[in-house]
Design a protein around this motif. Structure first.
Motif, PDB file in Angstrom:
ATOM      1  N   ALA A   1       0.829  -1.208   0.000  1.00 28.27           N
ATOM      2  CA  ALA A   1       0.000   0.000   0.000  1.00 28.27           C
ATOM      3  C   ALA A   1       0.861   1.255   0.000  1.00 28.27           C
ATOM      4  O   ALA A   1       0.582   2.217  -0.723  1.00 28.27           O
ATOM      5  CB  ALA A   1      -0.939  -0.011   1.206  1.00 28.27           C
TER       6      ALA A   1
ATOM      7  N   ASN B   1      -1.348   3.965  -1.994  1.00 30.09           N
ATOM      8  CA  ASN B   1      -2.748   3.722  -1.644  1.00 30.09           C
ATOM      9  C   ASN B   1      -2.948   4.017  -0.158  1.00 30.09           C
ATOM     10  O   ASN B   1      -2.929   3.119   0.684  1.00 30.09           O
ATOM     11  CB  ASN B   1      -3.132   2.286  -1.990  1.00 30.09           C
ATOM     12  CG  ASN B   1      -4.606   2.023  -1.807  1.00 30.09           C
ATOM     13  OD1 ASN B   1      -5.314   2.769  -1.142  1.00 30.09           O
ATOM     14  ND2 ASN B   1      -5.075   0.938  -2.402  1.00 30.09           N
TER      15      ASN B   1
ATOM     16  N   ALA C   1      -5.841   2.094   1.767  1.00 32.82           N
ATOM     17  CA  ALA C   1      -5.482   0.721   2.136  1.00 32.82           C
ATOM     18  C   ALA C   1      -4.434   0.718   3.250  1.00 32.82           C
ATOM     19  O   ALA C   1      -4.490  -0.123   4.161  1.00 32.82           O
ATOM     20  CB  ALA C   1      -4.964  -0.040   0.918  1.00 32.82           C
TER      21      ALA C   1
END
Length: 137
Positions: free
Chosen positions: A19, A24, A27
């Motif tokens: 992640a 991200n 996440a």
């Protein structure tokens, strides 16, 4: 959840780096418990040094990197050790500081504590002197 489908500490740590590496943040934050013992020791000239405990504070921590650093020139995990709820990852990366144009190499150890598939402890041990030097003009 049955034991056969539970994620291991290493699975959670691997998901963290996946992640983080892909940017991200949603996440990434989902991997943390609601309250975390989160500490990065270092110089006051290092913007991400300090202690945090909430997801909001942790989101601010990870958001800082893009504001003050160049994208990494290199990143390598050089080792990983896990025992029960604890995992330590050794890594080396090279970044530039946007404000000064200086680069630094950061070889560090990151200690994770994982409970119920969530990160409950995050301790970073890095060369804060090299980072401090890169942040000072």
């Amino acid at each position: 959840m049955s034991t056969a489908t539970r994620k291991s500490t290493v699975d959670t740590v691997d998901a963290f780096f996946e992640a983080f590496g892909t940017g991200n943040q949603s996440a990434l934050l989902d991997l943390f418990a609601d309250k975390v013992d989160f500490t990065v020791a270092g110089s006051p000239h290092v913007p991400w040094a300090g202690s945090r405990s909430t997801k909001e504070e942790i989101a601010e921590f990870f958001g800082l990197f893009g504001q003050v650093l160049t994208p990494p020139e290199s990143f390598a995990i050089t080792g990983k050790v896990a025992d029960g709820e604890d995992a330590v990852v050794f890594a080396t990366c090279v970044f530039g500081v946007l404000a000064t144009g200086k680069k630094f190499t950061n070889s560090y150890a990151l200690h994770f504590k994982v409970a119920d598939e969530r990160i409950v402890g995050y301790r970073m041990y890095e060369d804060s002197y090299a980072i401090h030097e890169a942040f000072t003009a």
